[in-house]
Design an enzyme around this catalytic site. Sequence first.
Site, PDB file in Angstrom:
ATOM      1  N   PHE A 257       0.823  -1.220   0.000  1.00  0.00           N
ATOM      2  CA  PHE A 257       0.000   0.000   0.000  1.00  0.00           C
ATOM      3  C   PHE A 257       0.854   1.266   0.000  1.00  0.00           C
ATOM      4  O   PHE A 257       0.423   2.309   0.461  1.00  0.00           O
ATOM      5  CB  PHE A 257      -0.996   0.004   1.166  1.00  0.00           C
ATOM      6  CG  PHE A 257      -1.937  -1.172   1.151  1.00  0.00           C
ATOM      7  CD1 PHE A 257      -2.826  -1.328   0.098  1.00  0.00           C
ATOM      8  CD2 PHE A 257      -1.917  -2.121   2.156  1.00  0.00           C
ATOM      9  CE1 PHE A 257      -3.691  -2.416   0.050  1.00  0.00           C
ATOM     10  CE2 PHE A 257      -2.774  -3.218   2.120  1.00  0.00           C
ATOM     11  CZ  PHE A 257      -3.661  -3.364   1.072  1.00  0.00           C
ATOM     12  N   GLY A 484       0.861  -8.313  -5.210  1.00  0.00           N
ATOM     13  CA  GLY A 484      -0.200  -9.227  -4.798  1.00  0.00           C
ATOM     14  C   GLY A 484      -1.478  -8.992  -5.578  1.00  0.00           C
ATOM     15  O   GLY A 484      -2.515  -9.589  -5.303  1.00  0.00           O
ATOM     16  N   THR A 485      -1.388  -8.112  -6.566  1.00  0.00           N
ATOM     17  CA  THR A 485      -2.600  -7.691  -7.258  1.00  0.00           C
ATOM     18  C   THR A 485      -2.769  -8.346  -8.622  1.00  0.00           C
ATOM     19  O   THR A 485      -3.837  -8.232  -9.209  1.00  0.00           O
ATOM     20  CB  THR A 485      -2.564  -6.164  -7.434  1.00  0.00           C
ATOM     21  OG1 THR A 485      -1.294  -5.811  -7.956  1.00  0.00           O
ATOM     22  CG2 THR A 485      -2.761  -5.477  -6.110  1.00  0.00           C
ATOM     23  N   ARG A 652      -8.306   0.497 -20.784  1.00  0.00           N
ATOM     24  CA  ARG A 652      -8.678  -0.896 -21.031  1.00  0.00           C
ATOM     25  C   ARG A 652      -8.249  -1.747 -19.835  1.00  0.00           C
ATOM     26  O   ARG A 652      -7.123  -1.615 -19.341  1.00  0.00           O
ATOM     27  CB  ARG A 652      -7.970  -1.370 -22.286  1.00  0.00           C
ATOM     28  CG  ARG A 652      -8.404  -2.748 -22.737  1.00  0.00           C
ATOM     29  CD  ARG A 652      -7.619  -3.110 -23.977  1.00  0.00           C
ATOM     30  NE  ARG A 652      -8.080  -4.358 -24.562  1.00  0.00           N
ATOM     31  CZ  ARG A 652      -7.402  -5.010 -25.507  1.00  0.00           C
ATOM     32  NH1 ARG A 652      -6.269  -4.515 -25.960  1.00  0.00           N
ATOM     33  NH2 ARG A 652      -7.863  -6.132 -25.993  1.00  0.00           N
ATOM     34  N   ILE A 653      -9.142  -2.618 -19.422  1.00  0.00           N
ATOM     35  CA  ILE A 653      -8.829  -3.476 -18.277  1.00  0.00           C
ATOM     36  C   ILE A 653      -8.274  -4.790 -18.813  1.00  0.00           C
ATOM     37  O   ILE A 653      -8.937  -5.526 -19.546  1.00  0.00           O
ATOM     38  CB  ILE A 653     -10.092  -3.714 -17.430  1.00  0.00           C
ATOM     39  CG1 ILE A 653     -10.656  -2.366 -16.942  1.00  0.00           C
ATOM     40  CG2 ILE A 653      -9.760  -4.621 -16.242  1.00  0.00           C
ATOM     41  CD1 ILE A 653      -9.690  -1.502 -16.149  1.00  0.00           C
ATOM     42  N   GLY A 726      -4.049   2.415 -14.849  1.00  0.00           N
ATOM     43  CA  GLY A 726      -3.860   1.622 -13.628  1.00  0.00           C
ATOM     44  C   GLY A 726      -5.097   1.638 -12.765  1.00  0.00           C
ATOM     45  O   GLY A 726      -5.946   2.524 -12.880  1.00  0.00           O
ATOM     46  N   GLU A 729      -5.144   2.397  -7.198  1.00  0.00           N
ATOM     47  CA  GLU A 729      -5.463   3.434  -6.216  1.00  0.00           C
ATOM     48  C   GLU A 729      -6.830   4.076  -6.404  1.00  0.00           C
ATOM     49  O   GLU A 729      -7.473   4.489  -5.447  1.00  0.00           O
ATOM     50  CB  GLU A 729      -4.358   4.499  -6.255  1.00  0.00           C
ATOM     51  CG  GLU A 729      -3.138   4.001  -5.517  1.00  0.00           C
ATOM     52  CD  GLU A 729      -1.821   4.558  -6.029  1.00  0.00           C
ATOM     53  OE1 GLU A 729      -1.182   5.294  -5.291  1.00  0.00           O
ATOM     54  OE2 GLU A 729      -1.428   4.242  -7.163  1.00  0.00           O
TER      55      GLU A 729
END
Lengths: 764, 322
Positions: A257, A484-485, A652-653, A726, A729
């Site tokens: 984080f 970790g994402t 775009r994801i 991104g 956040e």
Amino acid sequence: MTVSTTGTAPETMTGATAEAAGAAASQHGIIGRPVARIDGPLKTTGTAEYAGDFHLPWMAFAVPVQATVGKGTIRSLDVTAAEAVPGVLAVLHRGNMERLYRAVPNDPNATVSETRPAFEDDRIYYWGQYVALVVAESLEQATAAAAVVKAEYAAETPEVSRELEPFAGKWNTVSTRGTVDAAFAAAAVKVDQTYGTPAETHNPIELHATVAVWDGDRVTFYESTQGVVNHRNAMAQILGVPRENVTVVTKFLGSGFGGKLFPWPHCALAAVASRKLQRPVKLVVTRTMMFSNVGHRPVTEQRFRIGASADGKLVALRQDALNHTSLVDSFDEGCGEATGYLYSVPNLTVASALVGRNVGSPMAMRGPGAVPGLFAMESAMDELAVALKMDPVELRLKNDATVDESNGRKFSSRHLRECLETGSAKFGWKQRTPQVGSMRRDGKVLGWGMAAASWGAYRFACATTVDLNADGKARVRCATQDVGTGLYTIFAQVLAEKTGLPFERIEVLLGDSSMPEGPLSGGSWSTATVLPAVAEAADGAIASLLSIAASTPGTPLAGADAKTLRMTEGRVHRATESAGLPSAGVPFEAVLQAARLNGVSADGRSGSVFEDPKARDLSMHSFGAQFAEVEWEPEIARLRVSRVVTVIDAGRIINPRAGANQIRGAVVMGVGMALLEETVYDRRNGQPINGNLADYLMATSADAPEIDVTFLDYPDFALNSYGARGIGEIGLAGVAPAIASAVYHATGVRVRKLPIRIEDLMQA
Amino acid sequence: MQSFSFSKAQTVDEATGLGGRYIGGGTTLVDLMKLDVETPKTLVDVTGLPLAAVEKLPDGGLRIGALVRNSDLAFDPTVKAEYAVLSEALLSGASAQLRNMATTGGNLLQRTRCPYFRDTSYTNCNKRNPGSGCAAMDGHNRMMAILGTSEDCIATHPSDMAVAMTALEATVHVQGAKGKREIAIGEFYKLPGTTPNVENALEPGELITHVTLPTPRRGSKQVYLKLRDRASYEFALASAAVVAETSGGHVRYVRVALGGVGTRPWRAHEAEAALVGKPATAEHFRAAAEAALKGAKPQTENGFKVELAKRCMTRALTMATA
């Protein structure tokens, strides 16, 4: 280090993964597919190795001794009792430890979190500051010895007050246009309020940990860091060794984080102890130390003045933002991050200043600047909507910006309006009645609130190498790390898309500073940064393969023009042959085997967006809208967040499954920010008095609302060829003000100082 | 953590003869040993003793072995059916993992969460060092007690279970060198007064063997209501355990105990006296709550607990008489 689905993965894959892999008989369309993270099985089976999991032969354990005063001078330090504890190997302190160098100031490639190395002087700047380090054969021995180090202090009263005003120091103008004070004075409708956010502790579940191992004049760190390259560079400077003598390994992170972006003093301490003892040394920061020694989101206090015409057009916006910092570093939270461009307003000034406190150095925490800044601004916008008797969504729509008015640049891709409209529709916002306490369900009062959200979009330099190997596998290497994402999976998706290989035949090696240099995991820029570099490296390796196929005698494709060849589904074939047919061409490894090659490799690079002529004249940001519902039972002062609808415009994801997971996690974090989280410093000695996971409240699963995540999925090709921005956040931005506004709608109490507590609401 | 010796007892007599600190689930004791707040020289593991049963008594009451785990007790069919307030209180406490370890006897002896008690760098704690002062009084005191406090201690009693047992008028059964004795739960917990280090009526070496609950009152309703900042895993800001019986719209019998606000599980005798025979109305519940909190002494940060406890009690009474 490698994450490969080979071996363990097929047995342990989740149903959805197996389904995705099955579907990936064709990898066409793998970009944008909701695939399960490839490292998932390693984590769910406990086999992923985190920094603290590295156990090496002959390892010693280090435990820091912390100051128990918040300000003062060390008068004496008696380590005789500690040295007498069985198993103790060394007790290091200012009097006997080799001096550490400082990292070069403002070196962007060797940033440190706390610039003062441990033990540099006898001053105590904050409670918990390290004053000694005990190293012993076992953790228990080191802990016991640390407890009997006797420090005496000339203690002074620390300044840890959460109130930052009155502030008499110098303000720094961050952004300005027009004549804000005159415009505000003349405005028909005004809001002038001060908002506060508390110190928040990052609290990733994985503790900070360093395992340092010297081998001659070379040192390896098994480290919990969000930046293996930066960590290597900084450690080289601090320890006074050549950069190439330092290796940093971070295979997995239990998140950070932001707290693990840059090294903290304990990292060098572990290395110094290891160098002195010539043994591996492990130092795991305790949960209590996490509250004092490894950063936090600083206290902010922000005055917002917003003026509008009677019909709701903004005419003036002024933000004066203070944040606290430590006495050893100047940490600017940057609360004006999103203020300058979110809305159209002709007269605007953003100013900021820092206030010194006897606390450890603050550090970027998820959405630094924007998250506390938007709490204040979006709360003020809600107050303005109330003053105007205008719907808060309507107010935002009316003041939507078409260009970035802070610099006149065009937005690369901005769909805030659609976020607001889509969120409004999904939430059912039209049914909202604006009167306080006017909505009810099952005997509870409902409150509905909303807020806009934004976060910057960035791309930094990145290098990767892709190998296509004769064993039939593709491999990609990059000195970045997965917090970790899902970054491992992003790499695998690009390589799968390019080569057509299933995940089982793709290896992603990250988290080792000796690999080609990749980005820090921060600012939500990892995906946007790595995508073009991986794509370029993959294209290069494939081009090399096709050239070899065309020029290698004895293969079915020998003599062909390489330009007419393709790699599809892991096979090399002529463009005229149907891709994907078993008969089309040959397996790529057959080409390599025929050519008697172990493999082909190519490097790929992407550059910083700031050096990209196509991008640097654009304003690049992600946007979002948060809609929150709270349930309020005034008879027992019970408030719970029951529902959040979040709509995100982040380009775009690449992986909607991992992406939605990040947004959901951020929303839950936002519930904690709104209602629970605050690091409380004892005003007498500066100690974070709730420094544990029972007393520092974060949202539990039981506090998690129903969460509806929507991605608009408009590609932003200015940022990279995949159009991805991104998502790390933005999900947190806007959640707290949406909840605070919902709380006002339910209770009539406007809480401007987070967290919103029961005692605030009992005024209702 | 300090070094200690460890032995495991097979019988109650053996345990009481070993002369050490008893350890059951360890959820409080081990936690505090790691902080050096508890520094026992000798630990006696009592988990092997035959005290893990929940049994109906011939007189209709219930006998709960001291080693019955919180989660087992909460889900015991008799407890769920006849002592719902106890089941609800247990399930509102701690986390599932802790409840799976914590024992009935251990929970009765759970110690305060006061941060100044838990941190030995504060030498001024009258609970740890009698006569040394109280760091909490002038410190972060939002979670501290408002009832039963003294000049020497304002630490809150943390248990939910004991609050329910107080409303149920449980009896604590102990055994020591001098034999067995019974202590009414209302007599078990001591007010801090000038000796906050003395928290209960146990004599040195005495072991809690079981707890008995009286026959459930026919026709009564039971409620445990816990108010806190988050939905799970947090100590109460205020809680209320109510056992009430009404007929003809009037309160015939009522027992009220409060948690999260007292230095011990807080039996609200004044509230009970104010309610019996009165109409079961919101007005009377509120008056009873006012009576219960009349002696409240808030600190700088916890004044809201006075009103919160009143609302909590009022709501719990409403639920128990609905």
